[in-house]
Design a protein around this motif. Sequence first.
Motif, short mmCIF file in Angstrom:
data_model
loop_
_atom_site.label_atom_id
_atom_site.label_comp_id
_atom_site.label_asym_id
_atom_site.label_seq_id
_atom_site.Cartn_x
_atom_site.Cartn_y
_atom_site.Cartn_z
N TYR A 13 -0.93 -7.10 -2.12
CA TYR A 13 -2.03 -7.17 -3.08
C TYR A 13 -1.73 -8.19 -4.17
O TYR A 13 -2.60 -8.99 -4.54
N THR A 17 -3.67 -11.73 -5.04
CA THR A 17 -4.27 -11.96 -6.35
C THR A 17 -3.77 -13.25 -6.98
O THR A 17 -4.55 -14.01 -7.56
N THR A 18 -2.49 -13.53 -6.87
CA THR A 18 -1.89 -14.65 -7.60
C THR A 18 -2.01 -15.98 -6.86
O THR A 18 -1.81 -17.03 -7.49
N LEU A 33 1.07 -7.13 -13.03
CA LEU A 33 0.54 -6.27 -11.97
C LEU A 33 1.61 -5.33 -11.43
O LEU A 33 1.34 -4.15 -11.16
N PRO A 65 -8.86 -8.38 -4.71
CA PRO A 65 -7.93 -9.28 -5.41
C PRO A 65 -8.60 -10.56 -5.90
O PRO A 65 -8.23 -11.08 -6.96
N LEU A 68 -10.31 -9.80 -9.10
CA LEU A 68 -9.32 -9.60 -10.16
C LEU A 68 -8.77 -10.95 -10.62
O LEU A 68 -8.60 -11.19 -11.82
N ALA A 69 -8.52 -11.85 -9.68
CA ALA A 69 -8.01 -13.18 -10.03
C ALA A 69 -9.04 -13.96 -10.84
O ALA A 69 -8.70 -14.68 -11.78
#
Length: 320
Positions: A13, A17-18, A33, A65, A68-69
């Motif tokens: 996850y 996201t990153t 996170l 994700p 969220l990013a």
Amino acid sequence: MTTPATPSLTQRYIAATTRSLPPGAQDDVRAELEASIADAVETRTEQGEDPAEAERAVLTELGDPAALAAGYTDQPLQLIGPRHFLAWWRLLKLLLMIVPACVVGGVALGQALAGASFGDIIGEAIPLGISVILHLCFWVTFVFAVLERTGAEATSTWDVDQLPEAPTDGTSRSELVASLVFLVLSAAALFWDRFRGFVWTDGEKLAVLHPDLWPWGVAALLGLIALEAALALAVYVRGRWTAALATLNSALALLFVGWALSLLARQELVNPALVDVITRESDLAPGALRTLAIVTAFAIVAVSIWDIVDGWRKTRRDAR
């Protein structure tokens, strides 16, 4: 040989996201996170949940994700956000009301002047009109999407001076009087044209309308004028436009178009003596009268279409 460990759901996850973040922000977001997910999982396990189920529940609550990013980088996920939506919608509506009609009308007029058949005119105008609509929707949306992504401002700050004027209902006494005066003058013009004439030539007055229209052709037109007057009175008495009144208005406009265009096509609308005078004294080139007739026909159709659209527009407005 050692088999690499399978990444946990949390690691997968965080990686998802990153990966779309700027390199300088990836480490900070990863650490944040890892800490927040670990704390949330620990809280759930202390309440008796299975660690694997707790981890899955925490990640599910965090959501996609990619979303969220986008929140970390303030990147909009919508094509056009609320900052530009109203400007986009107003401009698109304005262009769709004006440009396709002008293009279709211009192409149809050009094709008619070139001597194309009715089928060819429709075959050229309608597909082009659809193409114009699609291009307008695409390019206007594209421009505002670019503005959304670049952070540019499309409109000035709103203030109360931009408030529109209060709309009128189109059923006031002055509106009724204006409509009736116009219709009375139109009827009077028919009689003046018949008995006095509007055109002077060689000391003689000529009528504009074909003499054979009297009495029945003009009687039909006077009947339409009387129905238009009755419609104006009905709108005034009713206090607003309704679907029934708009339908009647559309029917009267279509009857007028049919009356005028049928006579124009049979060369029974304009006084032939007047046509002869114009041709003789103006040295018109061959085909000029046909061009004038086509332009007249398009003007009649355009005015009637506007009358129909205006009636339904007022009906929609009054219904609100």
